[in-house]
Design a protein around this motif. Sequence first.
Motif, PDB file in Angstrom:
ATOM      1  N   LYS A 173       0.832  -1.212   0.000  1.00  0.00           N
ATOM      2  CA  LYS A 173       0.000   0.000   0.000  1.00  0.00           C
ATOM      3  C   LYS A 173       0.863   1.257   0.000  1.00  0.00           C
ATOM      4  O   LYS A 173       0.555   2.237  -0.687  1.00  0.00           O
ATOM      5  N   LEU A 174       1.949   1.248   0.764  1.00  0.00           N
ATOM      6  CA  LEU A 174       2.869   2.385   0.769  1.00  0.00           C
ATOM      7  C   LEU A 174       3.461   2.577  -0.618  1.00  0.00           C
ATOM      8  O   LEU A 174       3.505   3.693  -1.144  1.00  0.00           O
ATOM      9  N   SER A 175       3.881   1.491  -1.229  1.00  0.00           N
ATOM     10  CA  SER A 175       4.473   1.549  -2.564  1.00  0.00           C
ATOM     11  C   SER A 175       3.475   2.076  -3.594  1.00  0.00           C
ATOM     12  O   SER A 175       3.813   2.936  -4.416  1.00  0.00           O
ATOM     13  N   GLU A 176       2.242   1.593  -3.539  1.00  0.00           N
ATOM     14  CA  GLU A 176       1.206   2.066  -4.465  1.00  0.00           C
ATOM     15  C   GLU A 176       0.967   3.558  -4.303  1.00  0.00           C
ATOM     16  O   GLU A 176       0.889   4.298  -5.289  1.00  0.00           O
ATOM     17  N   GLY A 177       0.858   4.010  -3.058  1.00  0.00           N
ATOM     18  CA  GLY A 177       0.640   5.431  -2.799  1.00  0.00           C
ATOM     19  C   GLY A 177       1.803   6.282  -3.268  1.00  0.00           C
ATOM     20  O   GLY A 177       1.617   7.344  -3.870  1.00  0.00           O
ATOM     21  N   PHE A 178       2.989   5.818  -2.993  1.00  0.00           N
ATOM     22  CA  PHE A 178       4.178   6.548  -3.396  1.00  0.00           C
ATOM     23  C   PHE A 178       4.241   6.674  -4.914  1.00  0.00           C
ATOM     24  O   PHE A 178       4.498   7.753  -5.456  1.00  0.00           O
ATOM     25  N   ARG A 179       3.968   5.586  -5.604  1.00  0.00           N
ATOM     26  CA  ARG A 179       3.986   5.615  -7.076  1.00  0.00           C
ATOM     27  C   ARG A 179       2.843   6.482  -7.630  1.00  0.00           C
ATOM     28  O   ARG A 179       3.008   7.120  -8.661  1.00  0.00           O
ATOM     29  N   ALA A 180       1.718   6.508  -6.933  1.00  0.00           N
ATOM     30  CA  ALA A 180       0.600   7.333  -7.380  1.00  0.00           C
ATOM     31  C   ALA A 180       0.961   8.813  -7.291  1.00  0.00           C
ATOM     32  O   ALA A 180       0.599   9.607  -8.161  1.00  0.00           O
ATOM     33  N   VAL A 181       1.697   9.187  -6.248  1.00  0.00           N
ATOM     34  CA  VAL A 181       2.085  10.588  -6.076  1.00  0.00           C
ATOM     35  C   VAL A 181       3.208  10.964  -7.034  1.00  0.00           C
ATOM     36  O   VAL A 181       3.152  11.993  -7.701  1.00  0.00           O
ATOM     37  N   LEU A 182       4.228  10.123  -7.123  1.00  0.00           N
ATOM     38  CA  LEU A 182       5.381  10.456  -7.957  1.00  0.00           C
ATOM     39  C   LEU A 182       5.237   9.987  -9.389  1.00  0.00           C
ATOM     40  O   LEU A 182       5.914  10.504 -10.277  1.00  0.00           O
ATOM     41  N   GLY A 183       4.389   8.994  -9.606  1.00  0.00           N
ATOM     42  CA  GLY A 183       4.239   8.468 -10.954  1.00  0.00           C
ATOM     43  C   GLY A 183       5.532   7.863 -11.451  1.00  0.00           C
ATOM     44  O   GLY A 183       6.380   7.439 -10.686  1.00  0.00           O
ATOM     45  N   GLY A 184       5.703   7.834 -12.726  1.00  0.00           N
ATOM     46  CA  GLY A 184       6.912   7.266 -13.317  1.00  0.00           C
ATOM     47  C   GLY A 184       7.901   8.349 -13.697  1.00  0.00           C
ATOM     48  O   GLY A 184       8.601   8.221 -14.688  1.00  0.00           O
ATOM     49  N   SER A 185       7.924   9.414 -12.948  1.00  0.00           N
ATOM     50  CA  SER A 185       8.743  10.570 -13.289  1.00  0.00           C
ATOM     51  C   SER A 185      10.237  10.244 -13.288  1.00  0.00           C
ATOM     52  O   SER A 185      10.835  10.007 -12.247  1.00  0.00           O
ATOM     53  N   SER A 186      10.828  10.260 -14.462  1.00  0.00           N
ATOM     54  CA  SER A 186      12.268  10.031 -14.543  1.00  0.00           C
ATOM     55  C   SER A 186      13.032  11.240 -13.995  1.00  0.00           C
ATOM     56  O   SER A 186      14.136  11.102 -13.486  1.00  0.00           O
ATOM     57  N   MET A 187      12.421  12.426 -14.069  1.00  0.00           N
ATOM     58  CA  MET A 187      13.053  13.619 -13.523  1.00  0.00           C
ATOM     59  C   MET A 187      13.230  13.479 -12.007  1.00  0.00           C
ATOM     60  O   MET A 187      14.297  13.773 -11.472  1.00  0.00           O
ATOM     61  N   ILE A 188      12.182  12.994 -11.327  1.00  0.00           N
ATOM     62  CA  ILE A 188      12.273  12.794  -9.878  1.00  0.00           C
ATOM     63  C   ILE A 188      13.368  11.765  -9.564  1.00  0.00           C
ATOM     64  O   ILE A 188      14.142  11.951  -8.643  1.00  0.00           O
ATOM     65  N   ARG A 189      13.424  10.692 -10.335  1.00  0.00           N
ATOM     66  CA  ARG A 189      14.439   9.657 -10.095  1.00  0.00           C
ATOM     67  C   ARG A 189      15.849  10.214 -10.247  1.00  0.00           C
ATOM     68  O   ARG A 189      16.765   9.805  -9.536  1.00  0.00           O
ATOM     69  N   ARG A 190      16.032  11.135 -11.177  1.00  0.00           N
ATOM     70  CA  ARG A 190      17.363  11.734 -11.352  1.00  0.00           C
ATOM     71  C   ARG A 190      17.674  12.742 -10.261  1.00  0.00           C
ATOM     72  O   ARG A 190      18.817  12.936  -9.898  1.00  0.00           O
ATOM     73  N   MET A 191      16.655  13.402  -9.734  1.00  0.00           N
ATOM     74  CA  MET A 191      16.860  14.464  -8.753  1.00  0.00           C
ATOM     75  C   MET A 191      17.011  13.950  -7.317  1.00  0.00           C
ATOM     76  O   MET A 191      17.641  14.608  -6.499  1.00  0.00           O
ATOM     77  N   VAL A 192      16.394  12.814  -7.000  1.00  0.00           N
ATOM     78  CA  VAL A 192      16.371  12.322  -5.628  1.00  0.00           C
ATOM     79  C   VAL A 192      17.144  11.012  -5.551  1.00  0.00           C
ATOM     80  O   VAL A 192      16.796  10.046  -6.213  1.00  0.00           O
ATOM     81  N   ASP A 193      18.203  11.002  -4.726  1.00  0.00           N
ATOM     82  CA  ASP A 193      18.956   9.759  -4.553  1.00  0.00           C
ATOM     83  C   ASP A 193      18.371   8.957  -3.386  1.00  0.00           C
ATOM     84  O   ASP A 193      17.424   9.394  -2.724  1.00  0.00           O
ATOM     85  N   ALA A 194      18.918   7.787  -3.131  1.00  0.00           N
ATOM     86  CA  ALA A 194      18.381   6.880  -2.112  1.00  0.00           C
ATOM     87  C   ALA A 194      18.389   7.517  -0.725  1.00  0.00           C
ATOM     88  O   ALA A 194      17.433   7.368   0.046  1.00  0.00           O
ATOM     89  N   LYS A 195      19.433   8.231  -0.388  1.00  0.00           N
ATOM     90  CA  LYS A 195      19.533   8.861   0.949  1.00  0.00           C
ATOM     91  C   LYS A 195      18.466   9.939   1.107  1.00  0.00           C
ATOM     92  O   LYS A 195      17.822  10.047   2.147  1.00  0.00           O
ATOM     93  N   GLN A 196      18.257  10.745   0.073  1.00  0.00           N
ATOM     94  CA  GLN A 196      17.236  11.785   0.132  1.00  0.00           C
ATOM     95  C   GLN A 196      15.840  11.172   0.213  1.00  0.00           C
ATOM     96  O   GLN A 196      14.993  11.662   0.953  1.00  0.00           O
TER      97      GLN A 196
END
Length: 81
Positions: free
Chosen positions: A46-69
């Motif tokens: 459920k956490l994963s589904e919600g997180f993906r719903a908010v962020l979607g498949g945004s490659s920009m977010i993936r490039r901007m946010v690293d694992a620590k952030q």
Amino acid sequence: EHFGELGWERTGRLEGEVLTQANKELFVQAYVSWSLGEKISDRFGKLSEGFRAVLGGSSMIRRMVDAKQLERIVCGGEVPV
């Protein structure tokens, strides 16, 4: 030697088994797998589904946010992201 009733039956994999010195590694592996996987899979899903719903498949977010952030965003932290 038999260790007694320790609640291992919750894993569902060890039904009818008796914990002994000889098979304790099997019991620990099954319990850890259950505890870190099956036990939390519904909540994590459920956490994963919600997180993906908010962020979607945004490659920009993936490039901007690293694992620590990402950890700080999800768990909170004293250092601003």
